[in-house]
Design a protein around this motif. Structure first.
Motif, PDB file in Angstrom:
ATOM      1  N   ASP A  10       0.811  -1.228   0.000  1.00 48.15           N
ATOM      2  CA  ASP A  10       0.000   0.000   0.000  1.00 48.15           C
ATOM      3  C   ASP A  10       0.842   1.275   0.000  1.00 48.15           C
ATOM      4  N   THR A  11       2.141   1.162  -0.209  1.00 45.87           N
ATOM      5  CA  THR A  11       2.977   2.355  -0.304  1.00 45.87           C
ATOM      6  C   THR A  11       2.693   3.040  -1.641  1.00 45.87           C
ATOM      7  N   PRO A  12       2.411   4.332  -1.624  1.00 44.56           N
ATOM      8  CA  PRO A  12       2.207   5.019  -2.900  1.00 44.56           C
ATOM      9  C   PRO A  12       3.537   5.163  -3.639  1.00 44.56           C
ATOM     10  N   VAL A  13       3.529   4.808  -4.916  1.00 40.45           N
ATOM     11  CA  VAL A  13       4.720   4.932  -5.748  1.00 40.45           C
ATOM     12  C   VAL A  13       4.361   5.649  -7.046  1.00 40.45           C
ATOM     13  N   VAL A  14       5.368   6.258  -7.634  1.00 38.05           N
ATOM     14  CA  VAL A  14       5.243   6.846  -8.960  1.00 38.05           C
ATOM     15  C   VAL A  14       6.253   6.139  -9.849  1.00 38.05           C
ATOM     16  N   VAL A  15       5.776   5.561 -10.934  1.00 38.36           N
ATOM     17  CA  VAL A  15       6.619   4.865 -11.901  1.00 38.36           C
ATOM     18  C   VAL A  15       6.696   5.739 -13.149  1.00 38.36           C
ATOM     19  N   ARG A  16       7.914   5.969 -13.619  1.00 39.22           N
ATOM     20  CA  ARG A  16       8.119   6.757 -14.838  1.00 39.22           C
ATOM     21  C   ARG A  16       8.956   5.939 -15.822  1.00 39.22           C
ATOM     22  N   ILE A  17       8.508   5.924 -17.062  1.00 36.99           N
ATOM     23  CA  ILE A  17       9.232   5.274 -18.141  1.00 36.99           C
ATOM     24  C   ILE A  17       9.456   6.350 -19.197  1.00 36.99           C
ATOM     25  N   SER A  18      10.697   6.559 -19.600  1.00 38.31           N
ATOM     26  CA  SER A  18      10.967   7.590 -20.603  1.00 38.31           C
ATOM     27  C   SER A  18      12.077   7.138 -21.540  1.00 38.31           C
ATOM     28  N   GLY A  19      12.033   7.671 -22.751  1.00 33.68           N
ATOM     29  CA  GLY A  19      13.057   7.390 -23.744  1.00 33.68           C
ATOM     30  C   GLY A  19      14.236   8.315 -23.562  1.00 33.68           C
TER      31      GLY A  19
ATOM     32  N   ARG B 198      14.640   4.729 -19.763  1.00 35.01           N
ATOM     33  CA  ARG B 198      14.900   4.989 -18.343  1.00 35.01           C
ATOM     34  C   ARG B 198      13.654   4.610 -17.548  1.00 35.01           C
ATOM     35  N   VAL B 199      13.884   3.868 -16.478  1.00 37.61           N
ATOM     36  CA  VAL B 199      12.841   3.461 -15.546  1.00 37.61           C
ATOM     37  C   VAL B 199      13.124   4.153 -14.227  1.00 37.61           C
ATOM     38  N   GLU B 200      12.120   4.786 -13.641  1.00 36.32           N
ATOM     39  CA  GLU B 200      12.252   5.405 -12.320  1.00 36.32           C
ATOM     40  C   GLU B 200      11.057   4.998 -11.466  1.00 36.32           C
ATOM     41  N   VAL B 201      11.327   4.637 -10.221  1.00 39.05           N
ATOM     42  CA  VAL B 201      10.257   4.351  -9.258  1.00 39.05           C
ATOM     43  C   VAL B 201      10.553   5.162  -8.009  1.00 39.05           C
ATOM     44  N   THR B 202       9.613   6.037  -7.653  1.00 38.64           N
ATOM     45  CA  THR B 202       9.771   6.907  -6.488  1.00 38.64           C
ATOM     46  C   THR B 202       8.821   6.434  -5.394  1.00 38.64           C
TER      47      THR B 202
ATOM     48  N   TRP C 282      22.373   1.780 -13.028  1.00 36.67           N
ATOM     49  CA  TRP C 282      21.252   2.054 -12.143  1.00 36.67           C
ATOM     50  C   TRP C 282      21.757   2.785 -10.912  1.00 36.67           C
ATOM     51  N   GLY C 283      20.839   3.356 -10.154  1.00 42.58           N
ATOM     52  CA  GLY C 283      21.233   4.070  -8.957  1.00 42.58           C
ATOM     53  C   GLY C 283      20.026   4.502  -8.145  1.00 42.58           C
ATOM     54  N   VAL C 284      20.313   5.300  -7.129  1.00 40.32           N
ATOM     55  CA  VAL C 284      19.280   5.786  -6.211  1.00 40.32           C
ATOM     56  C   VAL C 284      19.492   7.279  -6.018  1.00 40.32           C
ATOM     57  N   ARG C 285      18.406   8.020  -6.076  1.00 38.39           N
ATOM     58  CA  ARG C 285      18.445   9.454  -5.806  1.00 38.39           C
ATOM     59  C   ARG C 285      17.550   9.710  -4.593  1.00 38.39           C
ATOM     60  N   GLN C 286      18.122  10.325  -3.555  1.00 40.17           N
ATOM     61  CA  GLN C 286      17.362  10.662  -2.352  1.00 40.17           C
ATOM     62  C   GLN C 286      17.080  12.156  -2.347  1.00 40.17           C
ATOM     63  N   GLU C 287      15.831  12.517  -1.982  1.00 45.05           N
ATOM     64  CA  GLU C 287      15.477  13.926  -1.911  1.00 45.05           C
ATOM     65  C   GLU C 287      14.201  14.109  -1.101  1.00 45.05           C
ATOM     66  N   ASP C 288      14.180  15.123  -0.277  1.00 41.25           N
ATOM     67  CA  ASP C 288      12.968  15.547   0.438  1.00 41.25           C
ATOM     68  C   ASP C 288      12.126  14.396   0.991  1.00 41.25           C
ATOM     69  N   GLY C 289      12.726  13.487   1.749  1.00 39.61           N
ATOM     70  CA  GLY C 289      11.968  12.424   2.392  1.00 39.61           C
ATOM     71  C   GLY C 289      11.468  11.339   1.459  1.00 39.61           C
TER      72      GLY C 289
END
Length: 134
Positions: free
Chosen positions: A63-72, A79-83, A116-123
């Protein structure tokens, strides 16, 4: 699951943004949505999305809210991003042994992605990867 997209120059119609709750039942829907958006086989992208969202389910919670982004990107990369909202639960690349039941997800993502990697920002954190052309 809510979606949005916008223009960009790439192999498919534009970036895809999905807002959803991280639940096991959403993972197959997510894989199917990504494939439909990309317009064909995209096993590496689907694997990366599944593994990153699966890690949110296991390590942050269902039940954690996530945002998935797929971009060229340039050169035909995707690029795949999951926040997610937990900046503390960072992914760790493990080398699972033959009898281990867990610990292979990031190793698989590492094997199929260019980087791949991890970006941390604003909680919150964003786990990202880039996949080349199939």
């Amino acid at each position: 699951m809510s979606t949005s997209s916008g223009p960009f120059s790439g192999p498919f119609s534009g970036p895809l943004t999905l807002e959803l709750l991280a639940l096991p039942k959403e993972v197959p829907v997510l894989r199917r949505t990504v494939r439909e958006h990309l317009g064909g086989p995209c096993a590496e992208v689907q694997l990366c999305v599944s593994e990153i969202v699966g890690n949110v389910i296991r390590h942050v919670g269902e039940d954690t809210p996530v945002v998935v982004r797929i971009s060229g990107m340039a050169g035909g990369r995707t690029r795949v991003e999951v926040t997610d909202p937990d900046a503390r639960a960072l992914p760790v690349l493990l080398r699972a042994g033959g009898d281990d039941e867990r610990g292979r997800g990031l190793a698989l993502m590492d094997a199929v992605s260019l980087r791949w990697g991890v970006r941390q920002e604003d909680g919150r954190k964003t786990v990202w990867c880039e996949v080349g052309r199939p």
